[in-house]
Design a protein around this motif. Structure first.
Motif, short mmCIF file in Angstrom:
data_model
loop_
_atom_site.label_atom_id
_atom_site.label_comp_id
_atom_site.label_asym_id
_atom_site.label_seq_id
_atom_site.Cartn_x
_atom_site.Cartn_y
_atom_site.Cartn_z
N ASP A 203 46.70 19.27 3.45
CA ASP A 203 46.12 18.91 2.16
C ASP A 203 45.84 20.12 1.29
N PHE A 204 45.53 21.24 1.92
CA PHE A 204 45.26 22.47 1.17
C PHE A 204 45.39 23.67 2.09
N LYS A 205 45.39 24.86 1.49
CA LYS A 205 45.39 26.11 2.25
C LYS A 205 44.06 26.82 2.02
N MET A 206 43.56 27.47 3.06
CA MET A 206 42.42 28.36 2.91
C MET A 206 42.92 29.79 2.85
N MET A 207 42.42 30.56 1.89
CA MET A 207 42.80 31.96 1.73
C MET A 207 41.56 32.83 1.83
N ASP A 208 41.57 33.70 2.83
CA ASP A 208 40.44 34.61 3.06
C ASP A 208 40.92 36.04 2.79
N ILE A 209 40.04 36.87 2.27
CA ILE A 209 40.40 38.22 1.85
C ILE A 209 39.49 39.25 2.52
N SER A 210 40.08 40.36 2.92
CA SER A 210 39.32 41.52 3.39
C SER A 210 39.84 42.74 2.64
N SER A 211 38.95 43.65 2.29
CA SER A 211 39.37 44.81 1.50
C SER A 211 40.16 45.80 2.34
N SER A 212 39.96 45.80 3.66
CA SER A 212 40.65 46.74 4.53
C SER A 212 40.58 46.22 5.96
N TRP A 213 41.36 46.84 6.84
CA TRP A 213 41.31 46.45 8.25
C TRP A 213 39.96 46.80 8.86
N SER A 214 39.39 47.94 8.46
CA SER A 214 38.09 48.32 9.00
C SER A 214 37.01 47.34 8.57
N GLN A 215 37.07 46.91 7.30
CA GLN A 215 36.09 45.93 6.85
C GLN A 215 36.29 44.60 7.57
N ARG A 216 37.54 44.20 7.75
CA ARG A 216 37.83 42.96 8.46
C ARG A 216 37.28 43.01 9.88
N GLY A 217 37.48 44.16 10.54
CA GLY A 217 36.97 44.30 11.89
C GLY A 217 35.46 44.27 11.94
N SER A 218 34.81 44.97 11.00
CA SER A 218 33.35 45.02 10.96
C SER A 218 32.75 43.64 10.68
N GLU A 219 33.32 42.93 9.69
CA GLU A 219 32.79 41.61 9.35
C GLU A 219 33.06 40.60 10.45
N THR A 220 34.20 40.73 11.14
CA THR A 220 34.48 39.83 12.26
C THR A 220 33.48 40.06 13.39
N GLN A 221 33.15 41.33 13.65
CA GLN A 221 32.17 41.62 14.70
C GLN A 221 30.81 41.03 14.34
N THR A 222 30.40 41.20 13.09
CA THR A 222 29.13 40.63 12.63
C THR A 222 29.16 39.11 12.73
N PHE A 223 30.30 38.52 12.38
CA PHE A 223 30.48 37.06 12.45
C PHE A 223 30.30 36.57 13.88
N VAL A 224 30.94 37.25 14.83
CA VAL A 224 30.85 36.85 16.24
C VAL A 224 29.44 37.06 16.78
N ASN A 225 28.83 38.20 16.45
CA ASN A 225 27.49 38.51 16.96
C ASN A 225 26.44 37.52 16.48
N ASN A 226 26.69 36.88 15.35
CA ASN A 226 25.71 35.94 14.78
C ASN A 226 26.11 34.47 14.98
#
Length: 261
Positions: A203-226
């Motif tokens: 029905d639709f696509k979801m598009m997620d953005i990260s400014s860099s690989w380091s930011q993506r990694g940092s935000e993913t870690q925060t996401f998992v930890n919480n």
């Protein structure tokens, strides 16, 4: 609720506009994708850059600042020739800008279109309407897309019996969670409007953005930890079904409105 958006464009936009008003968002953004673009024999990205330079000059001469364009290189995907396949993604500032831009290109850009075709062959051209589900929260106060970012896309279907009011409530709940985690970059929902395969089952696509690989990694870690994965499942598990995301390295090749006046 498979293929619910395989209906006429005005009805799709009427629906999206109603969501936009409900979310107090000013507009819906038109986009286009040229997908599965593979280089012609003997051609490389260097040849493509030459055509893009010519295309940019064409738009400058036409005073067309309505269009922002990106090249997407696959990083995590299936059934893709990683060395020779790209995606072209374009964004207009509004639908009027889209109409004027396309009219100018199809009427006056024949030579440039032939130049593009001489360098690569794209097997799909589709239009979508983009709606923001999470507003950006950038600490650097940067406005507009960066020169290079990480994009991910998932195909999603709304589960049977779910209403769009349910979807909006889930979005509000999940956005509050992302804001608490201080996620910087926005998340978009892309509704197909034209050009999608007739057998498309989403029905639709979801598009997620990260400014860099380091930011993506940092935000993913925060996401998992919480407890992010569980929160995501609790919020959307009964609402939508999405497939495994495809990840791309983005390279901006043109910057337009609203970031360029």
């Amino acid at each position: 609720m498979k293929n619910i958006f395989k209906i006429v464009l005005p009805v799709v936009l009427l629906f999206i506009s109603s969501i936009s008003v409900a979310q107090q968002q000013p507009n819906v953004t038109p986009m286009e994708f040229y997908s599965n673009c593979e280089f012609q024999p003997g051609k490389t990205k260097a040849d493509l850059y030459k055509v893009i330079e010519k295309w940019n000059k064409f738009n400058d001469r036409s005073n067309d600042n309505s269009y922002t364009a990106f090249l997407l290189t696959p990083i995590a995907a299936s059934n893709v020739d990683f060395e020779n396949t790209l995606i072209w993604m374009g964004i207009w500032d509004n639908f009027e800008g889209m109409g004027n831009s396309l009219e100018n290109y199809y009427n006056n850009g024949t030579e440039i279109a032939e130049d593009f075709n001489s360098v690569w062959k794209c097997n799909s051209h589709a239009f979508v309407a983009s709606l923001t589900t999470y507003e950006e929260n950038r600490k650097d106060k940067h406005e507009g897309p960066r020169e290079s970012e990480i994009f991910s896309f998932s195909d999603c279907s709304i589960n049977e019996g779910v209403t769009y009011a349910d979807l909006l409530k889930a979005d509000a709940k999940y956005s509050a969670f992302l804001k608490k985690l201080e996620k910087e970059d926005p998340v978009f929902r892309l509704f197909p409007t034209a050009g999608m395969p007739q057998d498309a089952s989403f029905d639709f696509k979801m598009m997620d953005i990260s400014s860099s690989w380091s930011q993506r990694g940092s935000e993913t870690q925060t996401f998992v930890n919480n407890g992010g994965p569980l929160k995501q499942l609790e919020t959307y598990g009964s609402i939508v079904s999405c497939d495994s995301p495809r990840v791309y390295q983005m390279e901006r090749v043109r910057l337009g409105k609203p970031w360029v006046k």
